[in-house]
Design a protein around this motif. Sequence first.
Motif, PDB file in Angstrom:
ATOM      1  N   ASP A  80      -4.832  11.984   8.904  1.00 34.60           N
ATOM      2  CA  ASP A  80      -5.417  12.080   7.563  1.00 34.60           C
ATOM      3  C   ASP A  80      -4.663  11.217   6.565  1.00 34.60           C
ATOM      4  OD1 ASP A  80      -7.421  13.826   8.353  1.00 34.60           O
ATOM      5  OD2 ASP A  80      -6.203  15.615   7.954  1.00 34.60           O
ATOM      6  N   GLY A  81      -3.340  11.163   6.687  1.00 34.36           N
ATOM      7  CA  GLY A  81      -2.515  10.415   5.740  1.00 34.36           C
ATOM      8  C   GLY A  81      -1.064  10.770   5.913  1.00 34.36           C
ATOM      9  N   VAL A  82      -0.274  10.499   4.889  1.00 38.13           N
ATOM     10  CA  VAL A  82       1.166  10.736   4.976  1.00 38.13           C
ATOM     11  C   VAL A  82       1.655  11.435   3.704  1.00 38.13           C
ATOM     12  CG1 VAL A  82       1.613   8.370   4.175  1.00 38.13           C
ATOM     13  CG2 VAL A  82       3.430   9.663   5.286  1.00 38.13           C
ATOM     14  N   MET A  83       2.386  12.522   3.875  1.00 38.21           N
ATOM     15  CA  MET A  83       3.026  13.209   2.769  1.00 38.21           C
ATOM     16  C   MET A  83       4.434  12.633   2.622  1.00 38.21           C
ATOM     17  SD  MET A  83       2.876  15.597   0.412  1.00 38.21           S
ATOM     18  CE  MET A  83       1.618  16.821   0.895  1.00 38.21           C
ATOM     19  N   ILE A  84       4.715  12.081   1.437  1.00 31.72           N
ATOM     20  CA  ILE A  84       6.012  11.451   1.200  1.00 31.72           C
ATOM     21  C   ILE A  84       6.723  12.181   0.070  1.00 31.72           C
ATOM     22  CG2 ILE A  84       7.233   9.317   0.653  1.00 31.72           C
ATOM     23  CD1 ILE A  84       4.830   7.746   1.590  1.00 31.72           C
ATOM     24  N   LYS A  85       7.964  12.536   0.314  1.00 33.57           N
ATOM     25  CA  LYS A  85       8.806  13.128  -0.713  1.00 33.57           C
ATOM     26  C   LYS A  85       9.592  12.026  -1.391  1.00 33.57           C
ATOM     27  CE  LYS A  85      12.471  16.576  -1.396  1.00 33.57           C
ATOM     28  NZ  LYS A  85      13.354  17.567  -0.714  1.00 33.57           N
ATOM     29  N   SER A  86       9.460  11.909  -2.689  1.00 30.62           N
ATOM     30  CA  SER A  86      10.094  10.820  -3.417  1.00 30.62           C
ATOM     31  C   SER A  86      11.615  10.933  -3.376  1.00 30.62           C
ATOM     32  CB  SER A  86       9.640  10.813  -4.882  1.00 30.62           C
ATOM     33  OG  SER A  86      10.430   9.914  -5.643  1.00 30.62           O
ATOM     34  N   PRO A  87      12.304   9.834  -3.018  1.00 32.88           N
ATOM     35  CA  PRO A  87      13.768   9.848  -3.079  1.00 32.88           C
ATOM     36  C   PRO A  87      14.283   9.765  -4.512  1.00 32.88           C
ATOM     37  CG  PRO A  87      12.995   7.672  -2.451  1.00 32.88           C
ATOM     38  CD  PRO A  87      11.772   8.556  -2.521  1.00 32.88           C
ATOM     39  N   VAL A  88      13.372   9.519  -5.462  1.00 30.31           N
ATOM     40  CA  VAL A  88      13.753   9.378  -6.871  1.00 30.31           C
ATOM     41  C   VAL A  88      13.830  10.735  -7.559  1.00 30.31           C
ATOM     42  CG1 VAL A  88      13.103   8.387  -9.106  1.00 30.31           C
ATOM     43  CG2 VAL A  88      12.754   7.073  -6.999  1.00 30.31           C
ATOM     44  N   ASP A  89      12.736  11.528  -7.437  1.00 30.83           N
ATOM     45  CA  ASP A  89      12.704  12.796  -8.166  1.00 30.83           C
ATOM     46  C   ASP A  89      12.294  13.988  -7.303  1.00 30.83           C
ATOM     47  OD1 ASP A  89      10.022  12.362  -7.754  1.00 30.83           O
ATOM     48  OD2 ASP A  89       9.504  12.124  -9.858  1.00 30.83           O
ATOM     49  N   GLY A  90      12.115  13.774  -5.990  1.00 31.18           N
ATOM     50  CA  GLY A  90      11.768  14.869  -5.095  1.00 31.18           C
ATOM     51  C   GLY A  90      10.315  15.279  -5.114  1.00 31.18           C
ATOM     52  N   SER A  91       9.502  14.623  -5.941  1.00 31.25           N
ATOM     53  CA  SER A  91       8.077  14.965  -5.998  1.00 31.25           C
ATOM     54  C   SER A  91       7.388  14.549  -4.709  1.00 31.25           C
ATOM     55  CB  SER A  91       7.413  14.278  -7.190  1.00 31.25           C
ATOM     56  OG  SER A  91       7.479  12.865  -7.056  1.00 31.25           O
ATOM     57  N   LYS A  92       6.311  15.242  -4.377  1.00 32.69           N
ATOM     58  CA  LYS A  92       5.567  14.958  -3.150  1.00 32.69           C
ATOM     59  C   LYS A  92       4.226  14.318  -3.490  1.00 32.69           C
ATOM     60  CE  LYS A  92       7.673  18.530  -0.261  1.00 32.69           C
ATOM     61  NZ  LYS A  92       7.427  19.705   0.609  1.00 32.69           N
ATOM     62  N   LEU A  93       3.860  13.340  -2.696  1.00 28.04           N
ATOM     63  CA  LEU A  93       2.582  12.650  -2.880  1.00 28.04           C
ATOM     64  C   LEU A  93       1.936  12.499  -1.511  1.00 28.04           C
ATOM     65  CD1 LEU A  93       1.881   9.604  -5.135  1.00 28.04           C
ATOM     66  CD2 LEU A  93       1.158   9.536  -2.756  1.00 28.04           C
ATOM     67  N   PHE A  94       0.683  12.961  -1.393  1.00 25.59           N
ATOM     68  CA  PHE A  94      -0.047  12.817  -0.135  1.00 25.59           C
ATOM     69  C   PHE A  94      -0.879  11.553  -0.212  1.00 25.59           C
ATOM     70  CE2 PHE A  94      -3.557  13.882   2.890  1.00 25.59           C
ATOM     71  CZ  PHE A  94      -2.759  13.921   4.030  1.00 25.59           C
ATOM     72  N   LEU A  95      -0.447  10.557   0.534  1.00 26.52           N
ATOM     73  CA  LEU A  95      -1.051   9.237   0.490  1.00 26.52           C
ATOM     74  C   LEU A  95      -2.052   9.088   1.626  1.00 26.52           C
ATOM     75  CD1 LEU A  95      -0.652   6.698  -1.287  1.00 26.52           C
ATOM     76  CD2 LEU A  95       0.984   5.879   0.415  1.00 26.52           C
ATOM     77  N   THR A  96      -3.309   8.932   1.282  1.00 23.80           N
ATOM     78  CA  THR A  96      -4.361   8.650   2.253  1.00 23.80           C
ATOM     79  C   THR A  96      -4.779   7.191   2.103  1.00 23.80           C
ATOM     80  OG1 THR A  96      -6.178   9.195   0.758  1.00 23.80           O
ATOM     81  CG2 THR A  96      -5.190  11.030   2.031  1.00 23.80           C
ATOM     82  N   PRO A  97      -5.494   6.632   3.057  1.00 22.78           N
ATOM     83  CA  PRO A  97      -5.988   5.263   2.883  1.00 22.78           C
ATOM     84  C   PRO A  97      -6.811   5.100   1.620  1.00 22.78           C
ATOM     85  CG  PRO A  97      -6.254   5.954   5.163  1.00 22.78           C
ATOM     86  CD  PRO A  97      -5.818   7.164   4.402  1.00 22.78           C
ATOM     87  N   GLU A  98      -7.638   6.097   1.335  1.00 19.21           N
ATOM     88  CA  GLU A  98      -8.501   6.020   0.150  1.00 19.21           C
ATOM     89  C   GLU A  98      -7.696   6.120  -1.137  1.00 19.21           C
ATOM     90  OE1 GLU A  98     -10.790   7.314   3.689  1.00 19.21           O
ATOM     91  OE2 GLU A  98      -8.962   8.088   2.724  1.00 19.21           O
ATOM     92  N   PHE A  99      -6.713   7.032  -1.164  1.00 16.73           N
ATOM     93  CA  PHE A  99      -5.909   7.195  -2.373  1.00 16.73           C
ATOM     94  C   PHE A  99      -5.053   5.947  -2.610  1.00 16.73           C
ATOM     95  CE2 PHE A  99      -2.192   9.545  -4.520  1.00 16.73           C
ATOM     96  CZ  PHE A  99      -2.738   9.333  -5.782  1.00 16.73           C
ATOM     97  N   SER A 100      -4.541   5.338  -1.547  1.00 17.86           N
ATOM     98  CA  SER A 100      -3.790   4.100  -1.695  1.00 17.86           C
ATOM     99  C   SER A 100      -4.656   3.010  -2.323  1.00 17.86           C
ATOM    100  CB  SER A 100      -3.262   3.629  -0.344  1.00 17.86           C
ATOM    101  OG  SER A 100      -2.596   2.390  -0.468  1.00 17.86           O
TER     102      SER A 100
ATOM    103  N   SER B 179       0.793  -1.233   0.000  1.00 18.01           N
ATOM    104  CA  SER B 179       0.000   0.000   0.000  1.00 18.01           C
ATOM    105  C   SER B 179       0.819   1.273   0.000  1.00 18.01           C
ATOM    106  CB  SER B 179      -0.879   0.022   1.260  1.00 18.01           C
ATOM    107  OG  SER B 179      -0.045   0.029   2.413  1.00 18.01           O
ATOM    108  N   GLY B 180       2.099   1.155   0.329  1.00 22.33           N
ATOM    109  CA  GLY B 180       2.913   2.339   0.606  1.00 22.33           C
ATOM    110  C   GLY B 180       3.205   2.459   2.086  1.00 22.33           C
TER     111      GLY B 180
END
Length: 393
Positions: free
Chosen positions: A118-138, A101-102
């Motif tokens: 609410d969820g977790v904001m993760i900064k990608s170690p690959v390209d620095g992009s940010k993704l806010f992962l919620t249970p629903e989005f996962s 799931s992440g």
Amino acid sequence: MSDSLQHREQGLSFEITARSGTARVGKLHTAHGVFETPVFMPVGTNANVKLMRVDQLKEIGVQILLGNSYHLAVKPGLDVIKLHRGLHGFMGWNGGILTDSGGFQVFSLKELRQIDDDGVMIKSPVDGSKLFLTPEFSIDIQKTLNSDIVMVLDHCPSPNDSYEEAVRSLKRTQYWAERSLKHGVNSWQLLFAIAQGGVYEDLRRLSAQKLSELPFSGFAIGGLSLGEEFEKTLRLASVTLESLPEEKPRYFMGGGSPELIAHLVEMGVDMFDSVFPTRLARHGAALTFRGRLNIRSARYKNDLKPIEEECDCTVCRNHSRSYIHHLFDRGEVLGGILLTHHNLRFMMRFMQRLRDSIANGTFSEYKKEVIDSYVKGEGDGLCSDIAGDALSR
């Protein structure tokens, strides 16, 4: 209770076909086939199992593999996956797929994430992009990936977390599991929950009990084999299993060493994944039924024997230890390719032997044989690093 216990969810099922004590053989029915358990799932984080083609995975007997929803959502992105109508089409793989799931990235990318209920904001170690992962989005990511088994988003704590921190992650995991269940998956997908609780027995028991009250298709044991002592891993896994439903599949996340798997199968675990065999292969270590071999060792420079004489894989049929030693000595990538092929075939043979021993009533003897091989076996690079299987998932 009957040996043909069967649980049906959304037209799919899990059935137990044989037992030896609490160890069991089962069949897991999914949209992409029926898989025999106990089963080992190679890790294909980025839509590939490192150094293996999908036709080779089929050739060596892989039934189901693991992909990672967070990493695939970042690269190549869901738009690309949609073009292929899911991860199976993208990879060219017609077997089973379980997607993480992440939640593991909540642990492994601790320095690159911010988390709340609410969820977790993760900064990608690959390209620095940010993704806010919620249970629903996962869940939505995994619906797009169209995997056979979907994992809920969970908060995986560190083995070093305090009791208070473990309580917070447990409550968050439960809350996210309830949200995931409410959001729902595709009708042909199975949804598994993940029990947490850190290194605390009472929290492990509580997490498993609370999740078991909800109608999930299966349950995973998360947050173990992350560096804690081997005996603690076994004790905490046992406590968790005691509170999980017997009639549903149980999955130990991140366990791949033969000794660990043998112990957990005895407790009634059905599913495993790990980078253990492929990571070892890339570093020159071969798994055999007599222990682990360090093929880089000078002792193999003139050794004309195959990695394992009883092995039926194409590597053992065609190449000597001497040749593979030479490849590693010269830094040739083919060395890692050949050992990866052999190690994964070993894992498939190993799981088949476990299933056979349960079915024919010789499991206890076979478990002792496995442990003897990997504690005091004939190999020269034994599995002293069993704890920590999951660290590179």
